[in-house]
Design a protein around this motif. Sequence first.
Motif: not given
Length: 465
Positions: A240, A335, A396-397, A400, A426, A432
Amino acid sequence: MLERVLVANRGEIAMRVIRACFDEGVTSVLATSEADADSLPARAADVVVGIGPANASASYLNVGAVISAALLTGCDAIHPGYGFLSERPELVELCDRYGITFVGPSASAIRRGGDKIAARELARSLGIPVGAGSGSVSTVAEAEVVATEVGYPVLLKAAAGGGGRGMRRVDSPAELADAVQAAGSEAEAAFGDGRLYVEHYVAHARHVEVQVLADRFGTTVHLGDRDCSFQRRYQKLVEEAPASAVPAELRRRIGEAAVALMSALDYVGAGTVEFLVDVEQNIFSFLEVNTRVQVEHPVTEMVTGIDIVREQLRIAAGEPLSFTQDDVHITGHAFEFRINAESPTRGFAPSPGTLQVWNPPAGAGVRVDSHCFPGYRIPPNYDSLLAKLICRGATRDDALALAARALDAFDVAGIETTLPLHRALVRHPEVRGHRVTTRWIEDAFLDTWTREHAREDRAGKVMTG
């Protein structure tokens, strides 16, 4: 300007370089083994030249065959991709002898950067933190002295290579002799150099690397960092960018260390400096230099907007970098998932065969680098990498969440792949929550997931009769 570039590689990286050549208006010439004569890269390249049989040692690893192919087809440059001959100084020296441009660093930089012991000493001389460890050890007794001094557990590492080959974890003195023998033999077979060094093993750290580009005019910049802590047996599975939960000041120091080290090597081209990072203690230590473009370069491209392979071609042509350090901006989070032809529930056993279905996802923020197509027969002779799925989101969330949808939509049939593993990763709360370290997959995730996945498979078979 470069006119004809020999692509001395195969699979997805060959496709990647061919695409960059097209974008730069450069003729691509693919050097291919007999096993890859009808591959997607062979169909995409402007010119194809055979270099030998399926056995890599007689084709992709044959320096003479690669140089001959370049001369025969009138190429003025060779791009080695990653793996195979990408870090072989002998290839660079032959390129110099025959007036061919090598798309990469000098033979001297490859030797100095690729020798892990020499690179550690260089880093130490520059004031860059280096983990506790040794210089070269040639006997069990020498290794035992160092291991006792730095404390068990330790890692034995090959001085001349990486990728997990020639590497052994040793937890006690009783294991040391066998480990030295095994690691040395593996290093000799893989790299032609059985030298080892000893390093203190850090159990709970993150593997963070910095992407660097340098031109022939003394300009060296970094493109931010990547977290490569998702590993199994020292092999990366997911990357990532940027590295998650790294404080800004620590991030700055890591980036500056990478630039300083590559500048000291008089480095030219694309390369990477790798570090172990303890986020809790706010410290880092140098691991190694990779003197080539890496598998995970697309995840950095997604958050910087900089085409690393095109920059490689421009640098090799004698052009300056098209940007400065101040022009590099990290936007969003991304990612990258390595989709391999392996069975993760059977110890990651290879799964060669024919792709009956190959339907990768598409959409905003989704990129797939691959050489696959429906009906493609995966040869058993090479690395198992089929594709890289890269997903970028504003946060980032978001990245994902997009990755979860894209992985679910990735439809493959005919072989087993690592897709089920990634789909579980994931969605895992530890992922997370930014809590993955280099040992997490093996120590805390894999066994439990394998058992649960096996139960789901049995339940599914009962339901469907």
